[in-house]
Write a protein that holds these residues in place. Structure first.
Motif, mmCIF file in Angstrom:
data_model
loop_
_atom_site.group_PDB
_atom_site.id
_atom_site.type_symbol
_atom_site.label_atom_id
_atom_site.label_comp_id
_atom_site.label_asym_id
_atom_site.label_seq_id
_atom_site.Cartn_x
_atom_site.Cartn_y
_atom_site.Cartn_z
ATOM 1 N N TYR A 140 0.837 -1.199 0.000
ATOM 2 C CA TYR A 140 0.000 0.000 0.000
ATOM 3 C C TYR A 140 0.872 1.250 0.000
ATOM 4 O O TYR A 140 1.903 1.310 0.671
ATOM 5 C CB TYR A 140 -0.909 0.003 1.240
ATOM 6 C CG TYR A 140 -1.693 -1.275 1.395
ATOM 7 C CD1 TYR A 140 -2.919 -1.448 0.771
ATOM 8 C CD2 TYR A 140 -1.177 -2.334 2.147
ATOM 9 C CE1 TYR A 140 -3.628 -2.629 0.896
ATOM 10 C CE2 TYR A 140 -1.879 -3.522 2.266
ATOM 11 C CZ TYR A 140 -3.100 -3.665 1.638
ATOM 12 O OH TYR A 140 -3.789 -4.849 1.758
ATOM 13 N N TRP A 141 0.418 2.246 -0.759
ATOM 14 C CA TRP A 141 1.105 3.534 -0.828
ATOM 15 C C TRP A 141 0.099 4.643 -0.547
ATOM 16 O O TRP A 141 -1.097 4.515 -0.864
ATOM 17 C CB TRP A 141 1.713 3.737 -2.216
ATOM 18 C CG TRP A 141 2.922 2.879 -2.472
ATOM 19 C CD1 TRP A 141 2.947 1.541 -2.723
ATOM 20 C CD2 TRP A 141 4.275 3.317 -2.499
ATOM 21 N NE1 TRP A 141 4.232 1.113 -2.910
ATOM 22 C CE2 TRP A 141 5.078 2.180 -2.780
ATOM 23 C CE3 TRP A 141 4.896 4.561 -2.323
ATOM 24 C CZ2 TRP A 141 6.470 2.256 -2.885
ATOM 25 C CZ3 TRP A 141 6.277 4.637 -2.434
ATOM 26 C CH2 TRP A 141 7.049 3.492 -2.702
ATOM 27 N N GLY A 142 0.605 5.731 0.023
ATOM 28 C CA GLY A 142 -0.259 6.864 0.298
ATOM 29 C C GLY A 142 0.391 8.170 -0.097
ATOM 30 O O GLY A 142 1.620 8.294 -0.121
ATOM 31 N N ALA A 143 -0.453 9.138 -0.432
ATOM 32 C CA ALA A 143 -0.006 10.514 -0.683
ATOM 33 C C ALA A 143 -0.605 11.381 0.416
ATOM 34 O O ALA A 143 -1.829 11.452 0.566
ATOM 35 C CB ALA A 143 -0.466 10.988 -2.061
ATOM 36 N N TYR A 144 0.264 12.008 1.176
ATOM 37 C CA TYR A 144 -0.163 12.837 2.300
ATOM 38 C C TYR A 144 0.096 14.308 2.015
ATOM 39 O O TYR A 144 1.155 14.676 1.492
ATOM 40 C CB TYR A 144 0.604 12.451 3.570
ATOM 41 C CG TYR A 144 0.106 11.193 4.241
ATOM 42 C CD1 TYR A 144 -0.847 11.259 5.248
ATOM 43 C CD2 TYR A 144 0.592 9.951 3.874
ATOM 44 C CE1 TYR A 144 -1.307 10.104 5.883
ATOM 45 C CE2 TYR A 144 0.147 8.792 4.490
ATOM 46 C CZ TYR A 144 -0.802 8.872 5.498
ATOM 47 O OH TYR A 144 -1.253 7.737 6.112
ATOM 48 N N LYS A 145 -0.876 15.131 2.386
ATOM 49 C CA LYS A 145 -0.639 16.567 2.409
ATOM 50 C C LYS A 145 0.315 16.891 3.552
ATOM 51 O O LYS A 145 0.568 16.070 4.431
ATOM 52 C CB LYS A 145 -1.957 17.324 2.609
ATOM 53 C CG LYS A 145 -2.823 17.442 1.370
ATOM 54 C CD LYS A 145 -4.044 18.304 1.666
ATOM 55 C CE LYS A 145 -4.860 18.546 0.407
ATOM 56 N NZ LYS A 145 -6.055 19.375 0.690
ATOM 57 N N MET A 146 0.828 18.112 3.524
ATOM 58 C CA MET A 146 1.776 18.506 4.562
ATOM 59 C C MET A 146 1.139 18.554 5.951
ATOM 60 O O MET A 146 1.834 18.534 6.960
ATOM 61 C CB MET A 146 2.404 19.857 4.214
ATOM 62 C CG MET A 146 3.189 19.814 2.901
ATOM 63 S SD MET A 146 4.289 18.366 2.800
ATOM 64 C CE MET A 146 4.699 18.350 1.049
ATOM 65 N N ASN A 147 -0.205 18.596 6.021
ATOM 66 C CA ASN A 147 -0.888 18.538 7.312
ATOM 67 C C ASN A 147 -1.179 17.098 7.742
ATOM 68 O O ASN A 147 -1.953 16.850 8.657
ATOM 69 C CB ASN A 147 -2.181 19.349 7.272
ATOM 70 C CG ASN A 147 -3.198 18.769 6.284
ATOM 71 O OD1 ASN A 147 -2.930 17.757 5.614
ATOM 72 N ND2 ASN A 147 -4.357 19.389 6.176
ATOM 73 N N ASN A 148 -0.539 16.153 7.040
ATOM 74 C CA ASN A 148 -0.646 14.721 7.335
ATOM 75 C C ASN A 148 -2.025 14.142 7.026
ATOM 76 O O ASN A 148 -2.437 13.127 7.599
ATOM 77 C CB ASN A 148 -0.282 14.420 8.791
ATOM 78 C CG ASN A 148 0.273 13.006 8.953
ATOM 79 O OD1 ASN A 148 0.965 12.505 8.066
ATOM 80 N ND2 ASN A 148 -0.028 12.370 10.068
ATOM 81 N N GLU A 149 -2.749 14.750 6.084
ATOM 82 C CA GLU A 149 -4.031 14.204 5.624
ATOM 83 C C GLU A 149 -3.788 13.303 4.415
ATOM 84 O O GLU A 149 -3.182 13.719 3.427
ATOM 85 C CB GLU A 149 -4.981 15.336 5.221
ATOM 86 C CG GLU A 149 -6.314 14.829 4.669
ATOM 87 C CD GLU A 149 -7.146 15.923 4.021
ATOM 88 O OE1 GLU A 149 -8.243 15.611 3.523
ATOM 89 O OE2 GLU A 149 -6.692 17.089 4.011
ATOM 90 N N LEU A 150 -4.278 12.065 4.504
ATOM 91 C CA LEU A 150 -4.181 11.141 3.375
ATOM 92 C C LEU A 150 -5.184 11.552 2.303
ATOM 93 O O LEU A 150 -6.380 11.674 2.578
ATOM 94 C CB LEU A 150 -4.466 9.710 3.833
ATOM 95 C CG LEU A 150 -4.338 8.619 2.753
ATOM 96 C CD1 LEU A 150 -2.886 8.460 2.312
ATOM 97 C CD2 LEU A 150 -4.876 7.286 3.283
ATOM 98 N N VAL A 151 -4.710 11.777 1.065
ATOM 99 C CA VAL A 151 -5.595 12.246 -0.004
ATOM 100 C C VAL A 151 -5.607 11.319 -1.215
ATOM 101 O O VAL A 151 -6.430 11.476 -2.113
ATOM 102 C CB VAL A 151 -5.220 13.672 -0.448
ATOM 103 C CG1 VAL A 151 -5.366 14.660 0.712
ATOM 104 C CG2 VAL A 151 -3.802 13.718 -1.005
ATOM 105 N N ALA A 152 -4.697 10.351 -1.253
ATOM 106 C CA ALA A 152 -4.666 9.398 -2.363
ATOM 107 C C ALA A 152 -3.975 8.127 -1.890
ATOM 108 O O ALA A 152 -3.155 8.159 -0.961
ATOM 109 C CB ALA A 152 -3.936 9.973 -3.571
#
Length: 268
Positions: A140-152
């Motif tokens: 599994y891979w994730g894309a996180y915003k700088m506020n640590n929110e997973l968005v993809a």
């Protein structure tokens, strides 16, 4: 439910009434009549058999693969800029199944809604159970915003020497910031350059062609078609049905039947 039945050293999985090879595409061999009959005795309506993976001649069926990683230098100037913009907005990293089970459901539903998927969305509990019960070869891979929110996120099936990008989902509002570009670039770098796998792939040729992900990967990230032969073996009654309906394939509007008839035409 997915059923498994072994033929020699090959594993086939029954999915939506079709037996499909569950191993690496480059290891599938041409089946004998006896082998296909053995599978059909276990159930299902058809067997999909691909062989001669990555043959030099063009055929009507293929897998979409990438077997070389050239870094930023292999990309067009426009794509390099889009990847840089994506990596500036997001942190790309491998995540655990627990992270995805906890944080991925809202992304899945938002992506499905934007995509106007006809498939019924799982419940939160069903989504979490699928993730937590997945085989050990799923990464599994994730894309996180700088506020640590997973968005993809991405769900990949890995083998000894290949990786299949099975699922890719993102919040629609993050698409404009090139989150997919960053995710695909970093995953390909990792699997091809760091892990030194033979190739990564986005599966076989799309039967319904309702998604533009495969042309996108070819155009932007130098994925290519690995041509192969396709042979489909039917239960006798289902084969008769397919042959009777095939002449009317252009006027039949039922998606499931359209898909079967389209795949029937890709044999050879």
């Amino acid at each position: 439910m997915i059923h498994r039945h072994r033929i020699m050293t090959d594993t086939y999985e029954l999915y939506k009434h079709a037996w499909i090879y569950g191993g690496a595409p480059h290891t599938e061999q041409r089946l004998t009549d006896g082998q296909t009959l053995s599978l059909l005795r276990e159930g299902g309506w058809m067997v999909r058999n691909t062989y001669d993976f990555d043959m030099p001649d063009q055929t009507l069926f293929w897998y979409v693969i990438k077997d070389r990683f050239g870094g930023m230098e292999e990309l067009s100037a426009k794509t390099r800029n889009q990847v840089r913009r994506g990596t500036a907005h997001y942190s790309i990293r491998q995540i655990t199944k627990e992270e995805l089970a906890e944080k991925g459901y809202a992304i899945y539903c938002a992506a499905a809604k934007a995509y106007k998927s006809a498939a019924k969305a799982p419940s939160p509990t069903e989504f979490q159970d699928r993730i937590r019960k997945a085989d050990d070869n799923i990464e599994y891979w994730g894309a996180y915003k700088m506020n640590n929110e997973l968005v993809a996120f991405a769900i990949n099936k890995t083998g000894e020497d290949y990786c299949n990008y099975q699922t890719l989902k993102a919040l629609p509002e993050d698409m404009k910031n090139y989150v997919y570009y960053a995710l695909i670039f970093e995953m390909s770098r990792y699997y091809l350059q760091e892990r030194r796998l033979k190739y990564v792939l986005d599966g076989a040729r799309s039967i319904t062609e309702h998604s533009n992900i495969q042309p996108f990967l070819e155009e932007k990230f130098n994925f290519r078609k690995a041509y192969c032969h396709l042979s489909i073996h039917y239960q006798w009654w289902f084969g008769i049905l397919v042959k009777c309906l095939y002449p009317f394939r252009k006027i039949i509007k039922i998606p499931q039947i359209q898909a079967v008839l389209a795949m029937h035409a890709m044999q050879g």
